[in-house]
Design an enzyme around this catalytic site. Structure first.
Site, mmCIF file in Angstrom:
data_model
loop_
_atom_site.group_PDB
_atom_site.id
_atom_site.type_symbol
_atom_site.label_atom_id
_atom_site.label_comp_id
_atom_site.label_asym_id
_atom_site.label_seq_id
_atom_site.Cartn_x
_atom_site.Cartn_y
_atom_site.Cartn_z
ATOM 1 N N GLU A 193 -9.591 2.417 3.752
ATOM 2 C CA GLU A 193 -9.109 1.873 2.491
ATOM 3 C C GLU A 193 -8.321 0.585 2.662
ATOM 4 O O GLU A 193 -8.330 -0.287 1.800
ATOM 5 C CB GLU A 193 -8.228 2.910 1.763
ATOM 6 C CG GLU A 193 -8.991 4.071 1.181
ATOM 7 C CD GLU A 193 -9.108 5.221 2.172
ATOM 8 O OE1 GLU A 193 -8.827 5.002 3.361
ATOM 9 O OE2 GLU A 193 -9.489 6.330 1.745
ATOM 10 N N ARG A 224 2.917 0.929 3.384
ATOM 11 C CA ARG A 224 3.503 -0.295 3.921
ATOM 12 C C ARG A 224 3.775 -1.303 2.809
ATOM 13 O O ARG A 224 3.135 -1.291 1.759
ATOM 14 C CB ARG A 224 2.611 -0.924 4.994
ATOM 15 C CG ARG A 224 1.312 -1.537 4.515
ATOM 16 C CD ARG A 224 0.499 -2.093 5.674
ATOM 17 N NE ARG A 224 0.307 -1.092 6.706
ATOM 18 C CZ ARG A 224 0.928 -1.110 7.884
ATOM 19 N NH1 ARG A 224 1.753 -2.085 8.191
ATOM 20 N NH2 ARG A 224 0.712 -0.153 8.762
ATOM 21 N N GLU A 264 -8.403 4.284 9.197
ATOM 22 C CA GLU A 264 -8.748 4.573 7.798
ATOM 23 C C GLU A 264 -9.283 3.313 7.134
ATOM 24 O O GLU A 264 -8.837 2.206 7.391
ATOM 25 C CB GLU A 264 -7.545 5.139 7.049
ATOM 26 C CG GLU A 264 -6.324 4.234 6.988
ATOM 27 C CD GLU A 264 -6.210 3.513 5.666
ATOM 28 O OE1 GLU A 264 -7.122 3.647 4.842
ATOM 29 O OE2 GLU A 264 -5.219 2.806 5.486
ATOM 30 N N TYR A 311 -9.186 4.853 -5.386
ATOM 31 C CA TYR A 311 -8.834 6.069 -4.667
ATOM 32 C C TYR A 311 -9.431 7.289 -5.351
ATOM 33 O O TYR A 311 -9.842 8.256 -4.698
ATOM 34 C CB TYR A 311 -7.309 6.198 -4.590
ATOM 35 C CG TYR A 311 -6.743 5.990 -3.204
ATOM 36 C CD1 TYR A 311 -7.060 4.850 -2.487
ATOM 37 C CD2 TYR A 311 -5.910 6.929 -2.613
ATOM 38 C CE1 TYR A 311 -6.552 4.642 -1.219
ATOM 39 C CE2 TYR A 311 -5.392 6.737 -1.345
ATOM 40 C CZ TYR A 311 -5.716 5.584 -0.657
ATOM 41 O OH TYR A 311 -5.229 5.399 0.608
ATOM 42 N N ALA A 312 -9.453 7.254 -6.683
ATOM 43 C CA ALA A 312 -10.017 8.384 -7.421
ATOM 44 C C ALA A 312 -11.501 8.537 -7.124
ATOM 45 O O ALA A 312 -12.007 9.656 -6.966
ATOM 46 C CB ALA A 312 -9.793 8.188 -8.918
ATOM 47 N N THR A 352 0.850 -1.186 0.000
ATOM 48 C CA THR A 352 0.000 0.000 0.000
ATOM 49 C C THR A 352 0.888 1.239 0.000
ATOM 50 O O THR A 352 2.116 1.139 -0.041
ATOM 51 C CB THR A 352 -0.929 0.026 1.225
ATOM 52 O OG1 THR A 352 -0.176 0.425 2.377
ATOM 53 C CG2 THR A 352 -1.556 -1.337 1.473
ATOM 54 N N CYS A 353 0.253 2.403 0.088
ATOM 55 C CA CYS A 353 1.030 3.637 0.040
ATOM 56 C C CYS A 353 1.904 3.825 1.269
ATOM 57 O O CYS A 353 2.832 4.634 1.246
ATOM 58 C CB CYS A 353 0.106 4.834 -0.132
ATOM 59 S SG CYS A 353 -1.122 5.013 1.165
ATOM 60 N N GLN A 375 -7.659 -3.252 0.534
ATOM 61 C CA GLN A 375 -6.326 -3.607 0.053
ATOM 62 C C GLN A 375 -5.905 -4.978 0.576
ATOM 63 O O GLN A 375 -5.250 -5.742 -0.139
ATOM 64 C CB GLN A 375 -5.329 -2.523 0.475
ATOM 65 C CG GLN A 375 -5.568 -1.202 -0.245
ATOM 66 C CD GLN A 375 -4.869 -0.027 0.416
ATOM 67 O OE1 GLN A 375 -4.575 -0.060 1.609
ATOM 68 N NE2 GLN A 375 -4.619 1.021 -0.345
#
Length: 431
Positions: free
Chosen positions: A109, A47, A107, A186-187, A44-45, A113
């Site tokens: 998200e 980790r 969070e 995400y968008a 992920t962004c 993932q």
């Protein structure tokens, strides 16, 4: 044995995490080729984690494989990761899936993932029964944390936090000219959050060519490749969130003859300046854009520094749920580990029982009193060793029960014996 090699925002630099995330799809297959029974990679962004089931690879060997697969020298990884082993792996993954280890606690998200990491491993054929069960239980733990604690209400997603940080620069969201770069999950979250804040002038560009489809679905304007630079220069707020491995926004897209406020400059932001928010991992924006006059860059590293301290009560409650879920996971695994041995004992005792009942019938047990007494005795005799088997397994000593069974009865358990037979034992214990 289960182990996890984890590098996260807590242990590694942003640059190293970015390098690790470039080609995560190569890691799990390389681990399996090296001798692991299974491997699942979560990237992920914030980790990079490799979950491995193995009896042949030690921690050093796993790290060497990760270095080989990512192309990052082992020396660069030193001091930037943790190794979680055995019983601690479940609690760690359950905490990760629940958002407890995220930059912004709670969070949402990360849950998706984690599920996608398992789906990817299935597609690549690198998962294993133990990892399947581990990741499925992680999703269950995450749902329970969400349902019974206030963690996600206390926490905020990276998207929401980034836009909250942008508030100080934006006077009127409705006046912003927004360019969204990316069309993934995400968008979609970003678009919804922008609209919550009142943004209406929103365009989308996709490096992969999916802008038209995304724009049609969400009722915004698509930007073609030929329009991209001009649109970027006119936009007052640019948000990038793609999964491409190279920057998609740099000085070449934003450079224009004059970077000062004028009649032709973007509206909305104070002084006609532009704000660029980079949510990509690897980074989507060339850091050099921050050197352009009138351009401010907000990237994940900066967002991370502003993550709020969450409500301790909500976090403590979530931790308790995670610990309980991990204990349940190990209890179920321990029970499964001795199931073949318990089934072998049950089968042996009941074969002897049926032979004795048949003999009693031939001797005139017409009313079945002897048969009833013998069945009850068999249940009583099985109760203690069955209970003891589960206790030993919970202590990591299930092999002692298997050895005793072979020593006393000459029984060798068959692998794959089902749980149903064990349930039958529990019922017969009280018969």
């Amino acid at each position: 044995m289960l182990l996890c090699v984890t590098a996260s925002h807590k242990t590694a630099s942003f640059d190293l995490l970015e390098r690790l995330s470039r080609h995560p799809e190569t890691v799990a297959p390389t681990l399996v080729e090296a001798g692991a029974e299974g491997a699942v990679v979560l990237s992920t962004c914030n980790r990079f984690e490799a979950y491995v089931e193995t009896d042949d690879l030690d921690t050093g060997a796993v790290l060497e494989v990760v270095a080989q697969a990512t192309g990052i020298p082992s020396a660069d990884l030193d001091g930037s990761y943790r190794v979680v082993e055995d019983r601690r792996v479940a609690e760690h993954l359950f905490a990760v899936a629940s958002g407890l280890e995220s930059v912004v606690s709670g969070e949402g998200e990360i849950a998706g993932q984690v599920r996608r990491a398992l789906t990817g491993a299935r597609k690549d054929g690198t998962t294993s029964p133990a990892l399947e069960r581990l990741f499925q239980r992680a999703s269950q733990a995450q749902r329970k944390v969400k349902n019974v604690t206030a963690l996600q209400r206390a926490g905020r997603s990276l998207v929401r936090l980034s836009l909250e940080l942008a508030d100080s620069r934006i006077a009127d969201w409705a006046a912003e000219r927004v360019l969204l770069v990316g069309t993934g999950s995400y968008a979609a979250v970003t678009l919804a959050t922008l609209r919550e804040r009142g943004a209406v002038d929103i365009s989308v560009f996709s490096p992969s060519g999916r802008a038209e489809l995304f724009a049609k679905k969400h009722g915004i304007r698509a930007v073609s490749a030929s329009e991209y630079a001009a649109t970027a220069q006119r936009s007052s707020l640019l948000i990038t969130c793609t999964s491409v491995s190279e920057p998609v926004l740099g000085p070449e897209q934003l450079q224009r003859p004059e970077r000062t406020a004028s009649a032709g400059c973007p509206a909305g932001s104070a002084g006609g300046s532009q704000l660029v928010i980079d949510l990509g991992m690897p980074r989507n924006v060339d850091p050099a854009v921050a050197q352009l006059e009138g351009v401010a860059l907000l990237d994940l590293e900066t967002i991370r520094l502003h993550a709020p301290i969450e409500e301790l009560q909500a976090t403590d409650a979530a931790r308790a749920v995670v610990r309980e879920a991990a204990e349940d996971f190990h209890a179920a695994g321990s029970r499964a580990a001795v199931t073949p041995a318990v089934v072998a004992l049950r089968t042996h005792i009941f074969e002897l029982l049926e032979a004795e009942i048949d003999r009693a019938r031939r001797r005139g047990d017409e009313d079945g009193m002897v048969e009833q007494a013998m069945r009850h005795l068999a249940g009583v005799l099985l109760h203690t060793p069955t209970t003891r088997a589960h206790e030993l397994a919970a202590d990591g000593r299930g092999d002692e029960f298997v050895t005793a069974l072979e020593t006393l009865y000459g029984l060798i358990p068959e692998s794959g014996a089902g749980e149903a037979a064990v349930s039958d034992i529990a019922a017969s214990d009280v018969a």
